[in-house]
Scaffold this motif. Structure first.
Motif, PDB file in Angstrom:
ATOM      1  N   VAL A  35       0.928  -1.011  -0.022  1.00  0.00           N
ATOM      2  CA  VAL A  35       0.048   0.035   0.026  1.00  0.00           C
ATOM      3  C   VAL A  35       0.783   1.235   0.051  1.00  0.00           C
ATOM      4  O   VAL A  35       0.792   2.289  -0.918  1.00  0.00           O
ATOM      5  CB  VAL A  35      -1.036   0.034   1.286  1.00  0.00           C
ATOM      6  N   ALA A  36       1.854   1.346   0.841  1.00  0.00           N
ATOM      7  CA  ALA A  36       2.768   2.523   0.946  1.00  0.00           C
ATOM      8  C   ALA A  36       3.553   2.980  -0.598  1.00  0.00           C
ATOM      9  O   ALA A  36       3.512   3.903  -0.904  1.00  0.00           O
ATOM     10  CB  ALA A  36       3.959   2.209   2.053  1.00  0.00           C
ATOM     11  N   GLY A  37       3.788   1.652  -1.249  1.00  0.00           N
ATOM     12  CA  GLY A  37       4.586   1.926  -2.216  1.00  0.00           C
ATOM     13  C   GLY A  37       3.625   2.265  -3.381  1.00  0.00           C
ATOM     14  O   GLY A  37       3.880   3.385  -3.963  1.00  0.00           O
ATOM     15  N   TYR A  38       2.504   1.667  -3.470  1.00  0.00           N
ATOM     16  CA  TYR A  38       1.648   2.405  -4.237  1.00  0.00           C
ATOM     17  C   TYR A  38       1.215   4.011  -4.046  1.00  0.00           C
ATOM     18  O   TYR A  38       1.100   4.520  -4.901  1.00  0.00           O
ATOM     19  CB  TYR A  38       0.022   1.508  -4.186  1.00  0.00           C
ATOM     20  N   ALA A  39       0.964   3.962  -2.655  1.00  0.00           N
ATOM     21  CA  ALA A  39       0.717   5.370  -2.438  1.00  0.00           C
ATOM     22  C   ALA A  39       1.635   6.418  -2.789  1.00  0.00           C
ATOM     23  O   ALA A  39       1.205   7.491  -3.366  1.00  0.00           O
ATOM     24  CB  ALA A  39       0.502   5.667  -0.657  1.00  0.00           C
ATOM     25  N   PHE A  40       2.983   5.898  -2.734  1.00  0.00           N
ATOM     26  CA  PHE A  40       4.103   6.821  -3.141  1.00  0.00           C
ATOM     27  C   PHE A  40       3.895   7.069  -4.541  1.00  0.00           C
ATOM     28  O   PHE A  40       4.333   8.250  -5.036  1.00  0.00           O
ATOM     29  CB  PHE A  40       5.371   5.962  -2.713  1.00  0.00           C
ATOM     30  N   ARG A  41       3.992   6.017  -5.448  1.00  0.00           N
ATOM     31  CA  ARG A  41       3.816   6.292  -6.575  1.00  0.00           C
ATOM     32  C   ARG A  41       2.669   7.083  -7.138  1.00  0.00           C
ATOM     33  O   ARG A  41       3.026   7.850  -7.928  1.00  0.00           O
ATOM     34  CB  ARG A  41       3.706   4.867  -7.285  1.00  0.00           C
ATOM     35  N   SER A  43       1.319   9.280  -5.252  1.00  0.00           N
ATOM     36  CA  SER A  43       1.442  10.850  -4.973  1.00  0.00           C
ATOM     37  C   SER A  43       2.687  11.265  -5.962  1.00  0.00           C
ATOM     38  O   SER A  43       2.228  12.574  -6.295  1.00  0.00           O
ATOM     39  CB  SER A  43       2.138  10.658  -3.480  1.00  0.00           C
ATOM     40  N   ALA A  44       3.517  10.692  -6.260  1.00  0.00           N
ATOM     41  CA  ALA A  44       4.452  11.169  -7.369  1.00  0.00           C
ATOM     42  C   ALA A  44       3.667  11.620  -8.572  1.00  0.00           C
ATOM     43  O   ALA A  44       4.045  12.618  -9.387  1.00  0.00           O
ATOM     44  CB  ALA A  44       5.533  10.358  -7.603  1.00  0.00           C
ATOM     45  N   GLU A  45       2.785  10.814  -9.073  1.00  0.00           N
ATOM     46  CA  GLU A  45       2.167  10.895 -10.317  1.00  0.00           C
ATOM     47  C   GLU A  45       1.322  11.999 -10.248  1.00  0.00           C
ATOM     48  O   GLU A  45       1.112  12.861 -10.837  1.00  0.00           O
ATOM     49  CB  GLU A  45       1.108   9.532 -10.569  1.00  0.00           C
ATOM     50  N   LEU A  46       0.728  12.200  -8.949  1.00  0.00           N
ATOM     51  CA  LEU A  46      -0.225  13.438  -8.697  1.00  0.00           C
ATOM     52  C   LEU A  46       0.383  14.581  -8.935  1.00  0.00           C
ATOM     53  O   LEU A  46       0.127  15.579  -9.507  1.00  0.00           O
ATOM     54  CB  LEU A  46      -1.179  13.246  -7.446  1.00  0.00           C
ATOM     55  N   ARG A  51       1.971  19.723 -11.445  1.00  0.00           N
ATOM     56  CA  ARG A  51       2.799  20.597 -12.503  1.00  0.00           C
ATOM     57  C   ARG A  51       2.394  20.977 -13.424  1.00  0.00           C
ATOM     58  O   ARG A  51       2.521  21.798 -14.105  1.00  0.00           O
ATOM     59  CB  ARG A  51       4.301  19.929 -12.161  1.00  0.00           C
ATOM     60  N   THR A  52       1.970  19.529 -14.338  1.00  0.00           N
ATOM     61  CA  THR A  52       1.760  19.732 -15.717  1.00  0.00           C
ATOM     62  C   THR A  52       0.524  20.718 -15.883  1.00  0.00           C
ATOM     63  O   THR A  52       0.612  21.685 -16.681  1.00  0.00           O
ATOM     64  CB  THR A  52       1.322  18.317 -16.396  1.00  0.00           C
ATOM     65  N   LEU A  53      -0.547  20.578 -14.979  1.00  0.00           N
ATOM     66  CA  LEU A  53      -1.585  21.219 -15.081  1.00  0.00           C
ATOM     67  C   LEU A  53      -1.276  23.065 -14.711  1.00  0.00           C
ATOM     68  O   LEU A  53      -1.849  23.845 -15.567  1.00  0.00           O
ATOM     69  CB  LEU A  53      -2.632  21.060 -14.033  1.00  0.00           C
ATOM     70  N   ARG A  54      -0.433  23.040 -13.850  1.00  0.00           N
ATOM     71  CA  ARG A  54      -0.007  24.271 -13.590  1.00  0.00           C
ATOM     72  C   ARG A  54       0.514  25.052 -14.789  1.00  0.00           C
ATOM     73  O   ARG A  54       0.159  26.434 -15.038  1.00  0.00           O
ATOM     74  CB  ARG A  54       0.983  24.535 -12.405  1.00  0.00           C
ATOM     75  N   SER A  55       1.626  24.329 -15.543  1.00  0.00           N
ATOM     76  CA  SER A  55       2.152  25.174 -16.622  1.00  0.00           C
ATOM     77  C   SER A  55       1.221  25.117 -17.769  1.00  0.00           C
ATOM     78  O   SER A  55       1.556  26.270 -18.363  1.00  0.00           O
ATOM     79  CB  SER A  55       3.310  24.200 -17.031  1.00  0.00           C
ATOM     80  N   GLU A  56       0.265  24.323 -17.641  1.00  0.00           N
ATOM     81  CA  GLU A  56      -0.832  24.410 -18.775  1.00  0.00           C
ATOM     82  C   GLU A  56      -1.658  25.806 -18.435  1.00  0.00           C
ATOM     83  O   GLU A  56      -1.880  26.186 -19.488  1.00  0.00           O
ATOM     84  CB  GLU A  56      -1.621  23.338 -19.110  1.00  0.00           C
ATOM     85  N   ARG A  57      -1.839  25.825 -17.172  1.00  0.00           N
ATOM     86  CA  ARG A  57      -2.675  26.990 -16.903  1.00  0.00           C
ATOM     87  C   ARG A  57      -2.102  28.265 -17.158  1.00  0.00           C
ATOM     88  O   ARG A  57      -2.593  29.290 -17.712  1.00  0.00           O
ATOM     89  CB  ARG A  57      -3.288  26.977 -15.508  1.00  0.00           C
TER      90      ARG A  57
END
Ligand SMILES: [Zn+2]
Length: 307
Positions: A35-41, A43-46, A51-57
């Protein structure tokens, strides 16, 4: 014996219980790790998505700012075109354009067609309607206005091209006899002189004063070699006493085109051209049709010099 057995049973049970607990704990640890590994991945993806959304905005905001600047420039341009249209309309003696304020359904202007029958304000929120239709409606209205102006200018230009507006003599000359009653140099009697006599050197070019068609080329006892040009709208010009004639009957001519050379044919006392202007079959004084700026109607001069 019975006592030993009685002690061994609870001990074995305790061991089993311990093992079971250990297994459960182990499984729980593995699960927690997963679960921790999944959550980490996740969160990194989020993070990456944020970041992508911010730069698009940011990019969208830059584009929006650029669009707003462009739109404001466009509005200024529209204002200038509208001013120019109003000025041209004034010169052409046309009514000012209908007010085209973007106010709800009237924004598209003159809409008697299918669009005019649909009440857009019932569909669109009232405060959104005006900005949405404004500039596009303005551009449409301006385009319509300019097409109408272009048609009007084309018609005026055609009329102008066919209106006698220059001297028929392309060279040095003087007016030797005016239009109206005079004493005939031949008979000594009063006669009506139906044109202007413009004297100059033999052979001086005699030109068409406006676009038209040569309707007569004659050899007349009084007028000598004479050419008549029909300009349409009931206007005809006549050029008499020519030495030589360079056009044929039926030929189209444009303003300034050579018709022949000044001469002294017919009843004449020296090289000159008898220039006559007929409007609706009646001879009129040709003077207002000469290229004298003071004689050209003021509105025509304004259009020609300011336009
Ligand atoms: Zn004459």
């Amino acid at each position: 014996m019975g006592n030993e057995t009685q002690q061994a049973v609870p001990q074995a049970r305790a061991e089993r219980t311990l093992r079971a607990v250990a297994v459960v704990l182990g499984l729980a640890a593995v699960a927690a790790g997963v679960v921790a590994g999944y959550a980490f991945r996740r969160s990194a993806e989020l993070d990456r998505q944020v970041r992508t959304l911010r730069s698009e905005r940011a990019a969208l905001e830059r584009r929006l700012a650029a669009s707003e600047a462009e739109l404001s420039g466009l509005r200024q341009g529209l204002d200038r075109i509208r001013e120019a249209e109003a000025r041209i309309r004034e010169w052409l003696g046309l009514d000012p354009p209908e007010p085209q304020e973007a106010s709800g359904t009237d924004a598209r202007g003159g809409g008697q067609g299918s669009l005019g029958e649909v009440d857009l304000s019932a569909v669109a929120p009232a405060d959104r309607t005006a900005p949405a239709l404004g500039p596009a409606g303005d551009v449409d209205a301006l385009a319509d206005g300019f097409e109408a102006l272009a048609g009007r200018v084309r018609a005026l230009r055609r009329t102008w091209d066919r209106t006698p507006a220059i001297s028929p003599v392309d060279g040095e000359h003087w007016i030797s006899s005016g239009f109206g009653w005079r004493r005939s140099p031949f008979t000594g009697r009063r006669e009506f002189h139906n044109g202007l006599d413009m004297a100059g050197r033999e052979g001086t070019p005699v030109v068409a004063v406006a676009d038209g068609r040569v309707v007569r080329v004659v050899r007349d006892r009084r007028l000598g070699n004479a050419v008549a040009v029909d300009h349409g709208d009931g206007i005809e010009t006549v050029y008499g006493h020519l030495g030589r004639v360079d056009v044929a009957q039926g030929q189209k001519v444009v303003r300034g085109q050579r018709l022949g050379g000044m001469g002294s044919t017919g009843r004449s006392t020296g090289p000159h051209v008898h220039y006559a202007v007929k409007v609706d079959g009646k001879f009129v004084n040709p003077r207002p049709y000469l290229a004298d700026r003071r004689q050209v109607p003021e509105t025509v001069v304004r259009v020609l010099t300011e336009f």
